[in-house]
Design a protein around this motif. Structure first.
Motif, short mmCIF file in Angstrom:
data_model
loop_
_atom_site.label_atom_id
_atom_site.label_comp_id
_atom_site.label_asym_id
_atom_site.label_seq_id
_atom_site.Cartn_x
_atom_site.Cartn_y
_atom_site.Cartn_z
N ALA A 146 11.25 -0.64 0.32
CA ALA A 146 11.52 -1.22 1.72
C ALA A 146 13.01 -0.62 2.20
O ALA A 146 13.55 -0.44 3.06
CB ALA A 146 10.80 -1.81 2.47
N ARG A 147 13.91 -2.01 1.57
CA ARG A 147 14.84 -2.18 1.11
C ARG A 147 15.81 -1.34 1.58
O ARG A 147 17.56 -0.99 2.17
CB ARG A 147 15.43 -3.10 0.42
N TRP A 148 15.49 -0.09 0.33
CA TRP A 148 16.23 1.44 0.76
C TRP A 148 16.07 1.93 1.35
O TRP A 148 16.79 3.25 1.89
CB TRP A 148 15.98 1.13 -0.85
N SER A 149 13.90 2.77 1.74
CA SER A 149 14.59 3.88 2.73
C SER A 149 12.90 3.35 2.51
O SER A 149 12.47 2.88 1.36
CB SER A 149 14.96 4.63 1.49
N ASN A 150 12.10 4.00 4.05
CA ASN A 150 11.18 3.86 4.16
C ASN A 150 10.15 4.55 3.39
O ASN A 150 9.04 4.86 2.32
CB ASN A 150 10.96 4.48 4.99
N ALA A 151 10.79 6.05 2.90
CA ALA A 151 10.77 7.04 2.05
C ALA A 151 10.05 6.24 0.29
O ALA A 151 9.16 6.74 0.14
CB ALA A 151 11.27 8.12 1.61
N LEU A 152 10.87 5.89 -0.51
CA LEU A 152 9.76 5.00 -1.41
C LEU A 152 10.06 3.67 -0.92
O LEU A 152 8.70 3.95 -2.07
CB LEU A 152 12.23 3.97 -1.77
N ALA A 153 9.51 3.16 -0.08
CA ALA A 153 8.56 2.75 -0.20
C ALA A 153 7.20 3.01 -0.06
O ALA A 153 6.00 2.38 -0.09
CB ALA A 153 8.59 1.32 1.80
N GLU A 154 6.90 4.14 1.45
CA GLU A 154 5.63 4.97 0.67
C GLU A 154 5.27 5.12 -0.43
O GLU A 154 4.38 5.43 -0.87
CB GLU A 154 6.48 6.33 1.95
N THR A 155 6.49 6.15 -1.28
CA THR A 155 6.56 6.56 -2.64
C THR A 155 5.38 4.69 -3.57
O THR A 155 4.80 4.92 -4.26
CB THR A 155 7.14 6.57 -3.75
N ALA A 156 6.44 3.66 -3.84
CA ALA A 156 5.46 2.48 -4.16
C ALA A 156 4.19 2.07 -3.11
O ALA A 156 3.04 1.81 -4.59
CB ALA A 156 6.83 1.20 -3.44
N ALA A 157 4.36 2.36 -2.24
CA ALA A 157 2.62 2.07 -1.10
C ALA A 157 1.72 2.80 -1.58
O ALA A 157 0.56 2.62 -2.06
CB ALA A 157 2.76 2.34 -0.51
N SER A 158 1.82 4.25 -2.91
CA SER A 158 0.72 5.04 -3.04
C SER A 158 0.52 4.98 -4.64
O SER A 158 -0.54 5.16 -4.90
CB SER A 158 1.74 6.44 -2.90
N HIS A 159 1.23 3.27 -5.61
CA HIS A 159 1.15 3.64 -6.42
C HIS A 159 0.54 1.88 -6.75
O HIS A 159 1.14 1.60 -5.98
CB HIS A 159 1.86 3.97 -7.60
N GLY A 160 -0.11 1.37 -7.25
CA GLY A 160 -0.17 0.48 -8.17
C GLY A 160 -1.39 -0.21 -7.83
O GLY A 160 -2.49 -1.43 -8.26
N LEU A 161 -2.50 -0.01 -6.74
CA LEU A 161 -3.65 -0.07 -6.54
C LEU A 161 -4.82 -0.13 -7.39
O LEU A 161 -5.62 -1.30 -7.39
CB LEU A 161 -4.46 0.79 -5.41
N VAL A 162 -4.89 0.82 -8.47
CA VAL A 162 -5.97 0.64 -8.76
C VAL A 162 -5.43 0.10 -10.62
O VAL A 162 -6.78 0.05 -11.01
CB VAL A 162 -6.27 2.40 -9.63
N ALA A 163 -3.74 0.33 -11.05
CA ALA A 163 -3.21 -0.63 -11.77
C ALA A 163 -4.35 -1.74 -11.60
O ALA A 163 -4.60 -2.44 -12.35
CB ALA A 163 -3.01 -0.46 -12.20
N SER A 164 -4.32 -2.42 -10.81
CA SER A 164 -4.71 -3.86 -10.30
C SER A 164 -6.80 -4.50 -10.70
O SER A 164 -6.26 -5.13 -11.43
CB SER A 164 -4.45 -4.81 -8.90
N LEU A 165 -6.77 -3.15 -10.30
CA LEU A 165 -8.65 -3.12 -10.68
C LEU A 165 -8.31 -3.42 -11.92
O LEU A 165 -9.44 -3.64 -12.86
CB LEU A 165 -9.30 -2.20 -10.31
N PHE A 166 -7.64 -1.96 -12.99
CA PHE A 166 -7.86 -2.33 -13.86
C PHE A 166 -7.04 -3.33 -15.02
O PHE A 166 -8.27 -3.40 -15.32
CB PHE A 166 -6.91 -0.92 -15.17
N LEU A 167 -6.65 -4.00 -14.22
CA LEU A 167 -5.94 -5.45 -15.34
C LEU A 167 -7.00 -6.30 -14.93
O LEU A 167 -7.44 -7.19 -16.08
CB LEU A 167 -4.85 -5.73 -14.52
#
Length: 536
Positions: free
Chosen positions: A35-56
């Motif tokens: 989010a420090r770089w841009s809102n678009a990049l923050a939205e992209t980062a928020a769309s990934h990683g949730l399922v990864a936490s469950l896998f781990l």
């Protein structure tokens, strides 16, 4: 279903939740930084990683359950081996407590019996203990671990009848062998000092019956030639006196080679002298030529370990996530491989091995010594230490380390240690002219012990022949006299001498030993038989 560690099973959900929490915290941190770089990049980062936490979290759960050690079910394993039928009969009379050999006759017999059980893995071995009476400790079995425990427990207090009834022990061993397979050869190995208290005709009658039934007899002598006292110790091992006869005279016991030779001759068996350092190796080489029968063994294991199943699930989850997502799972796999590589590079033996390969033998010896002192690597490290020290020129350390390795239960390590000890003694014989004969005698002894382990080794035969040729001839220089300049040259055989000729020299030595055996047998008529009942 059962678990090796119920505590780890209870902790498995907590481990999974903690892993998920750490993964979510890492995802939130990544989103804040994006989010420090841009809102678009923050939205992209928020769309990934949730399922990864469950896998781990699922992978962590599987790993924790696997470490808990789940067990269930039954597994039946059928193995087929070719085994020999062999019975060990060990004399546990009080005369075997004599300490004329280190640490005692009985403890040496136990040590050689353990080595023999280890070397004959896969053969069917039984165990008989005898004194004034004999009894079966184990029928024919391939369970070497159980036999080791029984051999370690041998003690004169196991029997209430003192003395040594050798005829009964031979009869008991024969009965145990006849209950086994008829296809395989049957062998009876008796460890004793030969001080039998029954009559010689009774023993001869049993050995002749043994021969008629096709049982091979091997007698292994224990003890010294000179009379020795039998120590009596308390429960703490403190010496409180010596064994006495009914007249209160101190008992003197000695090894009876005369009786053992006659018994071996009557059974057409084999007599292994107490002077042979590696008696187990000698017996092993003798029985290798005997016929073995195929045996199918079926074992059933209850509550089989299934830890690999949840661990496999955890690995598959990580691999699936790795090939489908660019997440921390890939980093975890890379870090795991890097850690394993680093641990392998830091393995204790690699530094010493690298020093050896680099030609720095003195440093290799120091590193091997550190490993041996720390108890790492077993007998192999002692062998490596001795070899490195010898190559570096330290014959004292080399001899000590190689002697330690020569006591290994591994026949290959014992052979190589004996072989290198012979090389050390040959080198010292060339350097130390005053003690040349002593070094050459030691070299001959080491190579003969090595040939008992590998009779067909051409290099050991050749080196033994070299040691024999270096010995001063009769009528030549006296023992301890410095050799002349010609005698100190490299003792290469004359041109035309082959390995076959060296074997002829070895055969002549064996013939000389056979003639000595025949002279001993001719004197058997002079043996005095004793029937007095004694408790030692």
């Amino acid at each position: 279903m059962a678990f090796d560690s119920a505590y780890l099973l209870l902790m498995a959900p907590a481990v999974a939740l903690a892993t998920i929490g750490l993964a979510l915290w890492a995802r939130a941190t990544r989103i804040r930084r994006a989010a420090r770089w841009s809102n678009a990049l923050a939205e992209t980062a928020a769309s990934h990683g949730l399922v990864a936490s469950l896998f781990l979290g699922l992978a962590a759960l599987g790993a924790a359950v696997g470490l808990a050690g789940p067990r269930w079910g039954t597994r039946v394993v059928e193995t087929e081996t070719k085994g020999l039928s062999l019975v060990l009969a060990v004399d546990i009379s009080r005369s075997m407590l004599a300490e004329d050999v280190a640490p005692s006759r009985l403890m040496r017999a136990q040590r050689e019996a353990r080595r023999l059980i280890h070397d004959l893995e896969g053969d069917r071995i039984g165990l008989v203990a005898f004194a004034g009476e004999s009894f079966t400790l184990s029928p024919l079995t391939i369970d070497g671990s159980a036999l080791h425990l029984m051999v370690d427990a041998l003690d004169p207090d196991l029997t209430s009848a003192g003395g040594s009834e050798l005829a009964r022990a031979i009869r008991r061993g024969r009965e145990l062998l006849l209950a086994g397979d008829e296809v395989a050869d049957r062998v009876l190995v008796v460890f004793t000092d030969g001080e039998a208290h029954d009559s010689l005709p009774d023993i001869i009658a049993e050995t002749e019956q043994l021969r008629r039934m096709g049982v091979h007899l091997i007698l292994v002598a224990e003890g010294g030639r000179e009379p020795a006292r039998i120590p009596v110790r308390d429960e703490t091992g403190e010496l409180i006196g010596y064994q006495r006869d009914p007249a209160e005279n101190i008992v003197a016991t000695r090894r009876r080679d005369d009786i053992l030779s006659v018994v071996a001759d009557a059974a057409r068996g084999i007599f292994v002298s107490a002077e042979v350092n590696d008696q187990a190796g000698a017996v092993r080489e003798m029985v290798l030529a005997f016929k073995r029968a195929p045996t199918a063994t079926t074992t059933a294991a209850q509550d089989v370990s299934r830890a690999w199943i949840p661990l496999l699930v955890a690995v598959l989850v990580l691999l699936l996530h790795t090939v489908t997502r660019r997440t921390a799972a890939l980093v975890g796999v890379v870090l795991s491989l890097a850690t394993a590589t680093d641990l392998q590079a830091q393995a204790p033996g690699n530094a010493a091995d690298r020093a050896w390969l680099d030609g720095d033998y003195a440093r290799a010896a120091i590193l091997y010594l550190e490993q041996a002192t720390a108890g790492l690597g077993g007998d192999t490290v002692w062998f490596n230490l001795g070899t490195a020290a010898w190559t570096a020129g330290d014959s004292g350390v080399a001899r000590t380390a190689l002697e330690r390795a020569a006591g290994s239960v591994d026949p290959a390590v014992r052979f190589r240690a004996r072989y290198n000890l012979g090389l050390v003694e040959l080198q010292l014989a060339a350097q130390d002219s005053l003690n040349q004969i002593e070094h050459l005698e030691a070299a001959r002894s080491h190579y003969r012990e090595a040939l008992l382990l590998r009779p067909g080794d051409a290099n050991a035969k050749w080196n033994l022949e070299v040691a024999l040729r270096r010995m001063p001839q009769q009528g030549g220089a006296a023992a301890g006299t410095p050799p002349s300049a010609d005698e100190t040259e490299e003792p290469l055989p004359p041109q035309g001498l082959s390995v076959a000729q060296a074997e002829q020299i070895l055969n002549s030595i064996a013939e000389e030993e056979r003639r000595a055996r025949q002279r001993l047998l001719r004197n058997r008529s002079s043996l005095r038989e004793t029937r007095a009942r004694r408790d030692w």
